[in-house]
Scaffold this motif. Structure first.
Motif, PDB file in Angstrom:
ATOM      1  N   ALA A 153       0.854  -1.191   0.000  1.00 55.95           N
ATOM      2  CA  ALA A 153       0.000   0.000   0.000  1.00 55.95           C
ATOM      3  C   ALA A 153       0.883   1.231   0.000  1.00 55.95           C
ATOM      4  O   ALA A 153       1.904   1.268   0.685  1.00 55.95           O
ATOM      5  N   ALA A 155       1.012   5.774  -0.711  1.00 55.21           N
ATOM      6  CA  ALA A 155       0.866   7.090  -1.322  1.00 55.21           C
ATOM      7  C   ALA A 155       2.298   7.591  -1.416  1.00 55.21           C
ATOM      8  O   ALA A 155       3.037   7.555  -0.425  1.00 55.21           O
ATOM      9  N   ARG A 171      -0.856   6.593  -5.961  1.00 56.55           N
ATOM     10  CA  ARG A 171      -1.741   6.267  -4.849  1.00 56.55           C
ATOM     11  C   ARG A 171      -2.292   4.854  -5.013  1.00 56.55           C
ATOM     12  O   ARG A 171      -2.884   4.530  -6.042  1.00 56.55           O
ATOM     13  N   LYS A 172      -2.068   3.997  -4.016  1.00 53.00           N
ATOM     14  CA  LYS A 172      -2.652   2.645  -4.034  1.00 53.00           C
ATOM     15  C   LYS A 172      -2.873   2.215  -2.587  1.00 53.00           C
ATOM     16  O   LYS A 172      -1.908   1.923  -1.861  1.00 53.00           O
ATOM     17  N   GLY A 173      -4.091   2.274  -2.136  1.00 53.17           N
ATOM     18  CA  GLY A 173      -4.409   1.814  -0.784  1.00 53.17           C
ATOM     19  C   GLY A 173      -4.141   2.818   0.312  1.00 53.17           C
ATOM     20  O   GLY A 173      -4.453   2.567   1.470  1.00 53.17           O
ATOM     21  N   SER A 174      -3.549   3.956   0.002  1.00 53.81           N
ATOM     22  CA  SER A 174      -3.338   5.030   0.983  1.00 53.81           C
ATOM     23  C   SER A 174      -3.867   6.317   0.360  1.00 53.81           C
ATOM     24  O   SER A 174      -3.756   6.504  -0.853  1.00 53.81           O
ATOM     25  N   PRO A 175      -4.416   7.217   1.180  1.00 54.83           N
ATOM     26  CA  PRO A 175      -5.050   8.405   0.599  1.00 54.83           C
ATOM     27  C   PRO A 175      -4.061   9.419   0.031  1.00 54.83           C
ATOM     28  O   PRO A 175      -2.953   9.566   0.532  1.00 54.83           O
ATOM     29  N   GLU A 205      -8.041   8.584  -7.634  1.00 52.93           N
ATOM     30  CA  GLU A 205      -8.610   7.239  -7.525  1.00 52.93           C
ATOM     31  C   GLU A 205      -7.519   6.281  -7.065  1.00 52.93           C
ATOM     32  O   GLU A 205      -6.337   6.516  -7.334  1.00 52.93           O
ATOM     33  N   ASP A 206      -7.947   5.218  -6.426  1.00 52.24           N
ATOM     34  CA  ASP A 206      -6.979   4.204  -6.048  1.00 52.24           C
ATOM     35  C   ASP A 206      -6.323   3.660  -7.321  1.00 52.24           C
ATOM     36  O   ASP A 206      -7.018   3.364  -8.301  1.00 52.24           O
ATOM     37  N   GLY A 207      -5.016   3.579  -7.333  1.00 48.55           N
ATOM     38  CA  GLY A 207      -4.297   3.081  -8.510  1.00 48.55           C
ATOM     39  C   GLY A 207      -3.848   4.187  -9.450  1.00 48.55           C
ATOM     40  O   GLY A 207      -3.093   3.920 -10.386  1.00 48.55           O
TER      41      GLY A 207
END
Ligand code: GLU
Length: 213
Positions: A153, A155, A171-175, A205-207
Protein backbone atom coordinates in the motif's frame (compact mmCIF):
# COMPACT_ATOMS: atom_id res chain seq x y z
CA UNK A 1 -1.59 6.57 9.64
CA UNK A 2 0.50 9.60 8.93
CA UNK A 3 0.66 12.38 6.39
CA UNK A 4 1.99 13.60 3.06
CA UNK A 5 2.06 17.07 1.55
CA UNK A 6 3.51 18.49 -1.65
CA UNK A 7 3.77 21.82 -3.42
CA UNK A 8 4.77 23.13 -6.85
CA UNK A 9 4.93 26.89 -7.23
CA UNK A 10 6.91 29.98 -6.38
CA UNK A 11 5.58 30.80 -2.91
CA UNK A 12 7.80 30.10 0.11
CA UNK A 13 7.50 26.31 0.30
CA UNK A 14 8.63 25.40 3.82
CA UNK A 15 5.82 27.47 5.33
CA UNK A 16 3.23 25.82 3.10
CA UNK A 17 4.50 22.31 3.85
CA UNK A 18 4.72 22.88 7.61
CA UNK A 19 1.26 24.37 7.69
CA UNK A 20 -0.10 21.36 5.77
CA UNK A 21 1.70 18.89 8.02
CA UNK A 22 0.30 20.61 11.12
CA UNK A 23 -3.19 20.04 9.75
CA UNK A 24 -2.37 16.35 9.40
CA UNK A 25 -1.01 15.99 12.95
CA UNK A 26 -4.28 14.42 14.09
CA UNK A 27 -3.33 11.33 12.08
CA UNK A 28 -0.42 10.66 14.44
CA UNK A 29 3.35 10.59 13.75
CA UNK A 30 6.72 10.05 15.35
CA UNK A 31 8.98 12.11 13.08
CA UNK A 32 8.73 14.49 10.14
CA UNK A 33 10.67 15.92 7.23
CA UNK A 34 10.59 18.00 4.09
CA UNK A 35 12.62 18.23 0.86
CA UNK A 36 12.59 21.30 -1.37
CA UNK A 37 14.02 21.28 -4.88
CA UNK A 38 15.07 24.74 -6.04
CA UNK A 39 17.53 26.04 -8.65
CA UNK A 40 20.52 25.34 -6.38
CA UNK A 41 19.55 21.72 -5.70
CA UNK A 42 17.48 19.80 -3.15
CA UNK A 43 17.46 20.87 0.51
CA UNK A 44 16.32 18.23 2.98
CA UNK A 45 15.37 18.60 6.65
CA UNK A 46 14.25 15.87 9.06
CA UNK A 47 13.56 15.64 12.77
CA UNK A 48 12.30 13.15 15.34
CA UNK A 49 9.24 14.07 17.38
CA UNK A 50 6.98 17.05 17.00
CA UNK A 51 6.84 19.44 14.05
CA UNK A 52 8.33 22.12 16.29
CA UNK A 53 11.57 20.12 16.16
CA UNK A 54 11.45 20.19 12.36
CA UNK A 55 10.73 23.91 12.47
CA UNK A 56 13.87 24.35 14.59
CA UNK A 57 15.93 22.38 12.08
CA UNK A 58 14.66 24.68 9.34
CA UNK A 59 15.97 27.70 11.22
CA UNK A 60 16.00 30.69 8.86
CA UNK A 61 15.62 28.55 5.75
CA UNK A 62 13.25 29.91 3.13
CA UNK A 63 12.82 28.61 -0.39
CA UNK A 64 13.45 30.91 -3.35
CA UNK A 65 11.96 30.92 -6.82
CA UNK A 66 10.10 28.07 -8.44
CA UNK A 67 10.19 24.92 -6.36
CA UNK A 68 8.92 21.40 -6.07
CA UNK A 69 8.58 20.42 -2.42
CA UNK A 70 7.45 17.34 -0.51
CA UNK A 71 6.76 16.78 3.19
CA UNK A 72 5.91 13.88 5.46
CA UNK A 73 4.87 12.90 8.95
CA UNK A 74 5.95 9.33 9.68
CA UNK A 75 4.34 6.63 11.73
CA UNK A 76 7.06 4.00 11.73
CA UNK A 77 6.18 0.55 10.45
CA UNK A 78 9.70 -0.59 9.40
CA UNK A 79 12.59 0.75 11.44
CA UNK A 80 12.67 2.78 14.63
CA UNK A 81 11.44 6.36 14.87
CA UNK A 82 14.88 7.93 14.31
CA UNK A 83 16.03 10.87 12.21
CA UNK A 84 17.77 8.50 9.81
CA UNK A 85 14.50 6.63 9.24
CA UNK A 86 12.44 9.81 8.89
CA UNK A 87 11.28 10.69 5.38
CA UNK A 88 12.16 12.07 2.84
CA UNK A 89 14.59 9.37 1.72
CA UNK A 90 17.07 10.17 -1.01
CA UNK A 91 19.97 8.74 -2.95
CA UNK A 92 22.00 10.81 -5.44
CA UNK A 93 19.55 13.22 -7.03
CA UNK A 94 16.02 12.23 -5.92
CA UNK A 95 13.92 12.24 -2.74
CA UNK A 96 10.77 10.31 -1.87
CA UNK A 97 8.05 10.40 0.79
CA UNK A 98 5.73 7.47 1.31
CA UNK A 99 2.77 6.52 3.47
CA UNK A 100 2.00 2.82 3.71
CA UNK A 101 4.00 -0.39 3.53
CA UNK A 102 6.15 -1.84 0.71
CA UNK A 103 5.67 -5.54 1.38
CA UNK A 104 8.42 -6.82 -0.93
CA UNK A 105 11.07 -4.29 0.11
CA UNK A 106 13.56 -6.94 1.25
CA UNK A 107 13.44 -8.67 -2.09
CA UNK A 108 13.72 -5.32 -3.90
CA UNK A 109 16.71 -4.30 -1.78
CA UNK A 110 18.58 -7.35 -3.01
CA UNK A 111 18.18 -6.18 -6.63
CA UNK A 112 20.16 -2.95 -6.23
CA UNK A 113 23.84 -2.49 -5.41
CA UNK A 114 23.52 0.88 -3.69
CA UNK A 115 23.99 1.27 0.08
CA UNK A 116 20.97 1.89 2.30
CA UNK A 117 20.98 4.61 4.94
CA UNK A 118 17.77 3.64 6.75
CA UNK A 119 15.92 0.58 8.02
CA UNK A 120 12.72 1.58 6.22
CA UNK A 121 10.76 -0.21 3.54
CA UNK A 122 10.44 3.19 1.82
CA UNK A 123 14.06 3.92 0.90
CA UNK A 124 14.16 1.19 -1.73
CA UNK A 125 11.68 3.19 -3.84
CA UNK A 126 14.20 5.93 -4.55
CA UNK A 127 17.00 3.41 -5.18
CA UNK A 128 14.90 1.59 -7.76
CA UNK A 129 13.82 4.89 -9.35
CA UNK A 130 17.40 6.10 -9.77
CA UNK A 131 18.45 2.71 -11.13
CA UNK A 132 15.58 2.72 -13.62
CA UNK A 133 16.35 6.32 -14.63
CA UNK A 134 20.00 5.45 -15.24
CA UNK A 135 18.87 2.57 -17.45
CA UNK A 136 16.08 4.25 -19.43
CA UNK A 137 17.15 7.90 -19.34
CA UNK A 138 13.47 8.83 -19.06
CA UNK A 139 12.09 9.79 -15.63
CA UNK A 140 8.47 9.09 -16.58
CA UNK A 141 9.33 5.58 -17.70
CA UNK A 142 11.54 5.11 -14.64
CA UNK A 143 8.74 6.10 -12.26
CA UNK A 144 6.24 3.78 -13.94
CA UNK A 145 8.76 0.93 -13.89
CA UNK A 146 9.39 1.58 -10.19
CA UNK A 147 5.69 1.42 -9.35
CA UNK A 148 5.37 -1.84 -11.27
CA UNK A 149 7.80 -3.45 -8.86
CA UNK A 150 6.13 -2.34 -5.61
CA UNK A 151 3.78 -4.66 -3.72
CA UNK A 152 1.76 -3.22 -0.88
CA UNK A 153 0.00 0.00 0.00
CA UNK A 154 1.33 3.41 -0.80
CA UNK A 155 0.87 7.09 -1.32
CA UNK A 156 4.09 8.36 -2.87
CA UNK A 157 5.55 11.71 -3.88
CA UNK A 158 8.95 11.81 -5.54
CA UNK A 159 11.12 14.68 -6.77
CA UNK A 160 14.41 14.63 -8.64
CA UNK A 161 17.06 17.18 -9.55
CA UNK A 162 17.09 15.47 -12.95
CA UNK A 163 13.55 16.68 -13.65
CA UNK A 164 13.14 20.06 -11.93
CA UNK A 165 9.60 21.39 -11.70
CA UNK A 166 7.98 17.97 -11.55
CA UNK A 167 6.44 15.91 -8.74
CA UNK A 168 5.74 12.25 -9.43
CA UNK A 169 2.80 10.86 -7.51
CA UNK A 170 1.07 7.52 -6.99
CA UNK A 171 -1.74 6.27 -4.85
CA UNK A 172 -2.65 2.65 -4.03
CA UNK A 173 -4.41 1.81 -0.78
CA UNK A 174 -3.34 5.03 0.98
CA UNK A 175 -5.05 8.40 0.60
CA UNK A 176 -3.70 11.19 -1.63
CA UNK A 177 -5.36 14.15 -3.26
CA UNK A 178 -4.38 17.20 -5.27
CA UNK A 179 -5.37 20.83 -4.97
CA UNK A 180 -5.00 23.81 -7.27
CA UNK A 181 -4.93 27.58 -6.89
CA UNK A 182 -3.34 30.60 -8.57
CA UNK A 183 -0.37 29.95 -6.30
CA UNK A 184 0.38 26.48 -7.62
CA UNK A 185 -0.34 22.81 -7.29
CA UNK A 186 -0.67 21.03 -3.95
CA UNK A 187 -0.78 17.43 -2.69
CA UNK A 188 -2.06 16.16 0.65
CA UNK A 189 -3.33 13.06 2.41
CA UNK A 190 -6.57 14.81 3.31
CA UNK A 191 -8.63 17.95 2.76
CA UNK A 192 -7.50 19.36 6.08
CA UNK A 193 -4.11 20.32 4.68
CA UNK A 194 -5.54 21.99 1.56
CA UNK A 195 -8.16 24.22 3.16
CA UNK A 196 -7.14 27.85 2.81
CA UNK A 197 -4.62 27.12 0.05
CA UNK A 198 -6.70 25.72 -2.80
CA UNK A 199 -9.85 26.63 -4.68
CA UNK A 200 -10.14 23.26 -6.33
CA UNK A 201 -9.39 19.72 -5.15
CA UNK A 202 -9.07 16.48 -7.07
CA UNK A 203 -9.48 13.17 -5.25
CA UNK A 204 -7.14 10.66 -6.83
CA UNK A 205 -8.61 7.24 -7.52
CA UNK A 206 -6.98 4.20 -6.05
CA UNK A 207 -4.30 3.08 -8.51
CA UNK A 208 -3.85 6.50 -10.11
CA UNK A 209 -0.33 7.77 -10.70
CA UNK A 210 1.39 10.40 -12.78
CA UNK A 211 3.31 13.61 -12.55
CA UNK A 212 2.47 17.26 -12.06
CA UNK A 213 4.41 20.28 -13.25
N1 GLU B 1 6.49 2.19 6.07
C1 GLU B 1 7.11 3.48 6.05
C2 GLU B 1 8.10 3.67 7.19
O1 GLU B 1 8.08 2.90 8.13
C3 GLU B 1 6.09 4.62 6.03
C4 GLU B 1 5.31 4.69 7.31
C5 GLU B 1 4.24 5.77 7.20
O2 GLU B 1 3.22 5.52 6.54
O3 GLU B 1 4.45 6.84 7.79
O4 GLU B 1 8.90 4.56 7.12
Amino acid sequence: MCGIVGYIGSDEASKILLSGLRELEYRGYDSAGIAVSEATGIQCFRAVGKLDNLQQKLGDYQSHGNVTAIGHTRWATHGKPTEQNAHPHGLVHSQVVHNGIIENYMQLRSTVETQFQSQTDTEVIVHIFEQQLAESGDANIAFRATLDRLHGAFAILLISEKVPGKIFFARKGSPLQMGFSDHGCFFASSDAALVGFCEKAVYLEDGQWGWAT
